[in-house]
Design a protein around this motif. Structure first.
Motif, short mmCIF file in Angstrom:
data_model
loop_
_atom_site.label_atom_id
_atom_site.label_comp_id
_atom_site.label_asym_id
_atom_site.label_seq_id
_atom_site.Cartn_x
_atom_site.Cartn_y
_atom_site.Cartn_z
N LEU A 59 7.54 3.41 1.57
CA LEU A 59 6.66 2.59 2.52
C LEU A 59 6.26 3.15 3.81
O LEU A 59 7.50 4.11 4.08
CB LEU A 59 7.19 1.77 2.52
CG LEU A 59 7.55 0.35 1.09
CD1 LEU A 59 7.81 -1.01 1.37
CD2 LEU A 59 6.36 0.66 0.27
N THR A 60 5.71 2.61 4.36
CA THR A 60 5.75 3.36 6.49
C THR A 60 6.60 2.41 6.51
O THR A 60 6.86 1.33 6.33
CB THR A 60 4.07 2.69 6.78
OG1 THR A 60 3.98 3.17 7.32
CG2 THR A 60 3.85 1.00 6.40
N ARG B 242 6.55 -1.64 9.54
CA ARG B 242 6.64 -3.04 8.28
C ARG B 242 7.03 -3.70 8.37
O ARG B 242 8.15 -3.60 9.57
CB ARG B 242 6.97 -1.87 7.19
CG ARG B 242 7.64 -1.78 6.50
CD ARG B 242 8.04 -0.87 5.39
NE ARG B 242 8.96 -0.70 5.09
CZ ARG B 242 10.22 -1.02 4.79
NH1 ARG B 242 10.14 -2.58 4.80
NH2 ARG B 242 11.20 -0.41 4.13
N ASN C 16 1.27 -0.52 2.03
CA ASN C 16 0.86 0.15 2.65
C ASN C 16 -0.23 0.01 3.79
O ASN C 16 -0.81 -0.30 4.35
CB ASN C 16 1.31 1.47 2.70
CG ASN C 16 2.52 2.15 2.76
OD1 ASN C 16 3.45 1.69 2.97
ND2 ASN C 16 2.53 2.77 1.88
#
Length: 193
Positions: free
Chosen positions: A18-19, A22, A165
């Motif tokens: 995952l980015t 966030r 994302n």
């Protein structure tokens, strides 16, 4: 001789991530039908029939394996401006996690419904999607079917990470009111006369 029970583990995990920019996400409820709460490997031979192998079993129920791998996907703490947004919760409902044998071909099918909600108001779904992958097995064996199920599950996690994302990229950054707690009012003791 007594039949031997064979136990199987999922193969290498997805490398999806995952980015970092966030909100914080916790794994919520992970649920599934009865076959996915037990260690027997489920198989499907018709669109309406789901059976399980007696002597071919997972090392842990699919619900536990899905929970562990989703936990790994979510474990890296977020950083960046969006990390101060309200925390999120990701619920998962396993719809399929099985071998499919149509008589000529064997494949691994994984289908999971994911829902992302705010931890502050868990009843309001921010995003929901069912992600499915079906991968052909290299042979008509349980080991090849497990490898195909692993590939399908990794495809589901890859798609989940990409979808999340995209969701995070479209989220606005936290405003000053959301990221900072409200200042406390001083407590004043009333004077007695």
């Amino acid at each position: 001789p007594k039949p031997q029970v064979h136990r199987y583990i999922l193969g290498p995990a997805s490398t999806a991530s995952l980015t970092p920019d966030r909100p914080s996400i916790d794994a919520g409820a992970i649920i599934g039908l009865t076959p996915f709460r037990d260690t027997e490997i489920a198989y499907q031979t018709t669109p309406y029939r789901l059976d399980t192998y007696t002597f071919h079993r997972w090392s842990a129920p699919p619900i536990e394996q899905v929970s562990e791998r989703i936990g790994v996907l979510l474990e890296t703490p977020p950083s960046g401006p969006k990390s101060s947004l309200p925390p999120m919760l990701l619920d998962s409902h396993i719809i399929a996690f099985q071998e499919v044998d149509d008589g000529e071909h064997v494949s691994g099918l994984v289908s999971i419904n994911f829902c992302l909600t705010s931890k502050r108001s868990a009843s309001k779904e921010l995003w929901c999607r069912t992600i499915s992958h079906q991968t052909a097995a290299s042979a008509n064996t349980r080991e090849a079917a497990v490898a195909a199920i692993t590939a399908s599950f990794n495809g589901v996690l890859d798609d989940l990470a990409a979808e999340l994302n995209r969701q995070f990229a479209s989220m606005p950054e936290a405003s000053a009111e959301e990221s900072e707690p409200a200042p406390r009012k001083p407590f004043v003791i009333p004077k007695r006369d």
